[in-house]
Design a protein around this motif. Sequence first.
Motif, PDB file in Angstrom:
ATOM      1  N   GLU A  18       0.814  -1.209   0.000  1.00  9.99           N
ATOM      2  CA  GLU A  18       0.000   0.000   0.000  1.00  9.99           C
ATOM      3  C   GLU A  18       0.850   1.262   0.000  1.00  9.99           C
ATOM      4  N   ASN A  19       0.450   2.187  -0.879  1.00  8.47           N
ATOM      5  CA  ASN A  19       1.035   3.521  -0.989  1.00  8.47           C
ATOM      6  C   ASN A  19       2.504   3.526  -1.416  1.00  8.47           C
ATOM      7  N   ASP A  37       5.298   3.762  -4.263  1.00  9.05           N
ATOM      8  CA  ASP A  37       5.336   4.338  -5.603  1.00  9.05           C
ATOM      9  C   ASP A  37       5.538   3.228  -6.626  1.00  9.05           C
ATOM     10  N   SER A  68       8.571  -3.211  -9.264  1.00  8.38           N
ATOM     11  CA  SER A  68       7.171  -3.095  -8.844  1.00  8.38           C
ATOM     12  C   SER A  68       6.345  -4.294  -9.279  1.00  8.38           C
ATOM     13  N   GLN A 122      -1.999   8.856  -9.365  1.00 10.50           N
ATOM     14  CA  GLN A 122      -0.847   9.479  -8.710  1.00 10.50           C
ATOM     15  C   GLN A 122       0.376   8.556  -8.678  1.00 10.50           C
ATOM     16  N   LYS A 136       0.575   5.488  -7.221  1.00 13.51           N
ATOM     17  CA  LYS A 136       0.667   4.688  -5.996  1.00 13.51           C
ATOM     18  C   LYS A 136       0.005   3.332  -6.209  1.00 13.51           C
TER      19      LYS A 136
END
Length: 197
Positions: free
Chosen positions: A57-58, A60, A154, A169, A171
């Motif tokens: 979570e959150n 980048d 990621s 954004q 995220k």
Amino acid sequence: MANKTDWRKEIKSWGLILAFIAFLYFTGLITPIMGGVQSILLSTGLIKPKITMVDKENLDFDYKGRFSNMAGAAIELEEYRGKTVFINLWATWCPPCRAEMPHISELYKKVKDTENLEFLMIALDNDFQKSIKLHEDKGWSFPIVHASHGLNNSLQSNSIPTTLVINPQGKIIFYQEGMSNFDTKEFRDFLTGKEPN
């Protein structure tokens, strides 16, 4: 004497079961059969995405990367910046991946016209033609790309299927390893940014 006969029957029964499983495995039938059974299980609604459980979570999201589309053209991950992106890592040899694909296909049909929402279905098969053939045979509605240039940090995962949702954004707002039925009202509302009723 009875125990010896029971023991032999037990061995024979297990031998037949193992022979049947080996037959399915070596003929390649085990993957679609397991995928079909798991897809039926997903249809019951017992396995749903846990929207509040986000391991990353959150964090980048890394937009460095490139994929190949079904026509062989390069797709830059950077093109998805500023959009909500549903990302799924899958392969044809993965029964849970095949199980959730019909549900993702239905989800895609319902939300594909949502502004600023993209689907990135990343095939991990060594031979992309296998992925394309399965996609065409099943008539799935979403486009697929191939991880021909590798995966960035990621997108690294310990298992497949793995699903992520990235917000505009940049995220990671959803991360899940394992199959789910994503075609639920709750998940559609989450994906399209609608407030729950």
